[in-house]
Structure formats: structure tokens, C-alpha cells
Design a protein around this motif. Structure first.
Motif, PDB file in Angstrom:
ATOM      1  N   UNK A   1       0.822  -1.221   0.000  1.00  0.00           N
ATOM      2  CA  UNK A   1       0.000   0.000   0.000  1.00  0.00           C
ATOM      3  C   UNK A   1       0.858   1.274   0.000  1.00  0.00           C
ATOM      4  N   UNK A   2       2.184   1.119  -0.031  1.00  0.00           N
ATOM      5  CA  UNK A   2       3.072   2.285  -0.120  1.00  0.00           C
ATOM      6  C   UNK A   2       3.326   2.992   1.198  1.00  0.00           C
ATOM      7  N   UNK A   3       2.984   2.350   2.300  1.00  0.00           N
ATOM      8  CA  UNK A   3       3.205   2.954   3.620  1.00  0.00           C
ATOM      9  C   UNK A   3       4.482   2.395   4.232  1.00  0.00           C
ATOM     10  N   UNK A   4       5.220   3.242   4.969  1.00  0.00           N
ATOM     11  CA  UNK A   4       6.398   2.717   5.681  1.00  0.00           C
ATOM     12  C   UNK A   4       5.966   1.891   6.884  1.00  0.00           C
ATOM     13  N   UNK A   5       6.824   1.006   7.336  1.00  0.00           N
ATOM     14  CA  UNK A   5       6.531   0.157   8.499  1.00  0.00           C
ATOM     15  C   UNK A   5       7.407   0.570   9.667  1.00  0.00           C
ATOM     16  N   UNK A   6       6.896   1.455  10.487  1.00  0.00           N
ATOM     17  CA  UNK A   6       7.603   1.846  11.709  1.00  0.00           C
ATOM     18  C   UNK A   6       7.175   0.907  12.832  1.00  0.00           C
ATOM     19  N   UNK A   7       7.894   0.951  13.939  1.00  0.00           N
ATOM     20  CA  UNK A   7       7.507   0.112  15.080  1.00  0.00           C
ATOM     21  C   UNK A   7       6.101   0.458  15.551  1.00  0.00           C
ATOM     22  N   UNK A   8       5.794   1.754  15.589  1.00  0.00           N
ATOM     23  CA  UNK A   8       4.477   2.163  16.075  1.00  0.00           C
ATOM     24  C   UNK A   8       3.364   1.719  15.133  1.00  0.00           C
ATOM     25  N   UNK A   9       3.606   1.831  13.824  1.00  0.00           N
ATOM     26  CA  UNK A   9       2.565   1.377  12.887  1.00  0.00           C
ATOM     27  C   UNK A   9       2.410  -0.138  12.962  1.00  0.00           C
ATOM     28  N   UNK A  10       3.518  -0.862  13.142  1.00  0.00           N
ATOM     29  CA  UNK A  10       3.431  -2.311  13.300  1.00  0.00           C
ATOM     30  C   UNK A  10       2.668  -2.679  14.565  1.00  0.00           C
ATOM     31  N   UNK A  11       2.886  -1.931  15.633  1.00  0.00           N
ATOM     32  CA  UNK A  11       2.190  -2.164  16.894  1.00  0.00           C
ATOM     33  C   UNK A  11       0.674  -2.089  16.681  1.00  0.00           C
ATOM     34  N   UNK A  12       0.230  -1.042  15.984  1.00  0.00           N
ATOM     35  CA  UNK A  12      -1.208  -0.877  15.734  1.00  0.00           C
ATOM     36  C   UNK A  12      -1.736  -1.956  14.794  1.00  0.00           C
ATOM     37  N   UNK A  13      -0.984  -2.248  13.721  1.00  0.00           N
ATOM     38  CA  UNK A  13      -1.417  -3.277  12.769  1.00  0.00           C
ATOM     39  C   UNK A  13      -1.525  -4.642  13.441  1.00  0.00           C
ATOM     40  N   UNK A  14      -0.546  -4.961  14.293  1.00  0.00           N
ATOM     41  CA  UNK A  14      -0.560  -6.258  14.982  1.00  0.00           C
ATOM     42  C   UNK A  14      -1.717  -6.361  15.971  1.00  0.00           C
ATOM     43  N   UNK A  15      -2.021  -5.250  16.643  1.00  0.00           N
ATOM     44  CA  UNK A  15      -3.160  -5.263  17.576  1.00  0.00           C
ATOM     45  C   UNK A  15      -4.455  -5.578  16.839  1.00  0.00           C
ATOM     46  N   UNK A  16      -4.603  -5.029  15.616  1.00  0.00           N
ATOM     47  CA  UNK A  16      -5.797  -5.309  14.815  1.00  0.00           C
ATOM     48  C   UNK A  16      -5.878  -6.789  14.441  1.00  0.00           C
ATOM     49  N   UNK A  17      -4.742  -7.458  14.363  1.00  0.00           N
ATOM     50  CA  UNK A  17      -4.701  -8.891  14.043  1.00  0.00           C
ATOM     51  C   UNK A  17      -4.780  -9.757  15.304  1.00  0.00           C
ATOM     52  N   UNK A  18      -4.874  -9.102  16.476  1.00  0.00           N
ATOM     53  CA  UNK A  18      -4.981  -9.846  17.726  1.00  0.00           C
ATOM     54  C   UNK A  18      -3.642 -10.275  18.313  1.00  0.00           C
ATOM     55  N   UNK A  19      -2.547  -9.721  17.807  1.00  0.00           N
ATOM     56  CA  UNK A  19      -1.218 -10.038  18.337  1.00  0.00           C
ATOM     57  C   UNK A  19      -0.813  -8.903  19.266  1.00  0.00           C
ATOM     58  N   UNK A  20      -0.710  -9.217  20.552  1.00  0.00           N
ATOM     59  CA  UNK A  20      -0.404  -8.204  21.562  1.00  0.00           C
ATOM     60  C   UNK A  20       1.085  -8.225  21.878  1.00  0.00           C
ATOM     61  N   UNK A  21       1.798  -7.190  21.442  1.00  0.00           N
ATOM     62  CA  UNK A  21       3.221  -7.033  21.737  1.00  0.00           C
ATOM     63  C   UNK A  21       3.479  -5.598  22.146  1.00  0.00           C
TER      64      UNK A  21
END
Length: 145
Positions: free
Chosen positions: A83-103
């Protein structure tokens, strides 16, 4: 020629001039290197050895990243890439939470370090974010198949 130079070009020229002045014969040898360079190289080797010892994993230890976490992180990075978006730690944190992965952010940082050591990702500073390598793309495409 096989080493990177941590100084600027003026320092490199000065080091080469020094080595040419002190060398015996036509070839520069390790003994001709300035003592400061030798101390830095020795310190670098010591630090590398310590890092390798701290991060070494024996075959009988459990994997450091659960396979589902590894796949989820790589999948998020892949989706951001598409989708052309960078993957920062914070964006990964939010994306993973949406997938049910709590880190936590620290846990994500550790897992990204491990994925980088495995050769699946390359971490970049600034706006580039974390990117998949060819190995990471192959891994994630096999997971999606």
C-alpha cells in the motif's frame, strides 16, 4: 579494501600517507597500520564477539519468535509495502493489535532485530521504515500460499 572506513576522506588520506611512509618495501602490511586504527579494529572485534556471544542461540533452545508472531509481523510489513506505507515500530504495533497479536514496542523492536539477523528484513532509519528482503518476500509468499 574489504573494510569500511569510519572517518572522513581527509583522515583516510592521512592514514594512507602514514602507512606509505612507514612501510618496508612495496606493500602495506597490517604492521604498517597506525596504532589508533589497530586499537579501533581490536575494539570492534571484541564488541562483535560479545554481541555474537550474547545473541547466540543453541539448537536445543526454543525459537525466540513464535512462528505466528513472525508471520504476522512480516505480513504487516508486506501489506504496508503493497500500500506504499512505511513500516515503523508504532505502525506495526497498531497493525498487529488489529490482528490480535499483543506485543509491546520493545518486544516488536526485539523481534525486528531477530528478523533482520535472519535476513528477512532491513531496518531503515527515518521515513523509509522496515522493508522486506528477497528472503522475507519468499517467506511471506509461502505463508500466504
Amino acid at each position: 579494501m574489504n573494510r569500511s572506513w569510519s572517518g572522513n576522506i581527509r583522515e583516510l588520506k592521512n592514514a594512507i600517507d602514514y602507512m606509505l611512509a612507514v612501510c618496508d618495501g612495496e606493500k602495506i602490511t597490517v604492521q604498517d597500520l597506525p596504532q589508533e586504527v589497530m586499537r579501533i579494529r581490536s575494539l570492534e572485534r571484541t564488541l562483535e564477539a560479545e554481541v555474537m556471544k550474547e545473541t547466540a542461540v543453541t539448537s536445543d533452545e526454543l525459537p525466540l519468535i513464535a512462528p505466528n508472531e513472525e508471520a504476522a509481523i512480516l505480513n504487516c510489513i508486506y501489506q504496508n509495502h503493497c500500500s506504499g506505507k512505511p513500516s515503523s515500530r508504532k505502525s506495526l504495533l497498531m497493525d498487529l493489535e488489529l490482528k490480535g497479536v499483543k506485543l509491546s514496542e520493545a518486544q516488536i523492536r526485539l523481534r525486528l532485530d531477530l528478523l533482520e539477523r535472519k535476513g528477512f528484513i532491513v531496518k531503515a532509519k527515518g521515513r523509509k521504515g522496515t522493508r522486506l528482503t528477497e528472503s522475507g518476500l519468499v517467506y511471506i509468499k509461502n505463508e500466504l500460499a
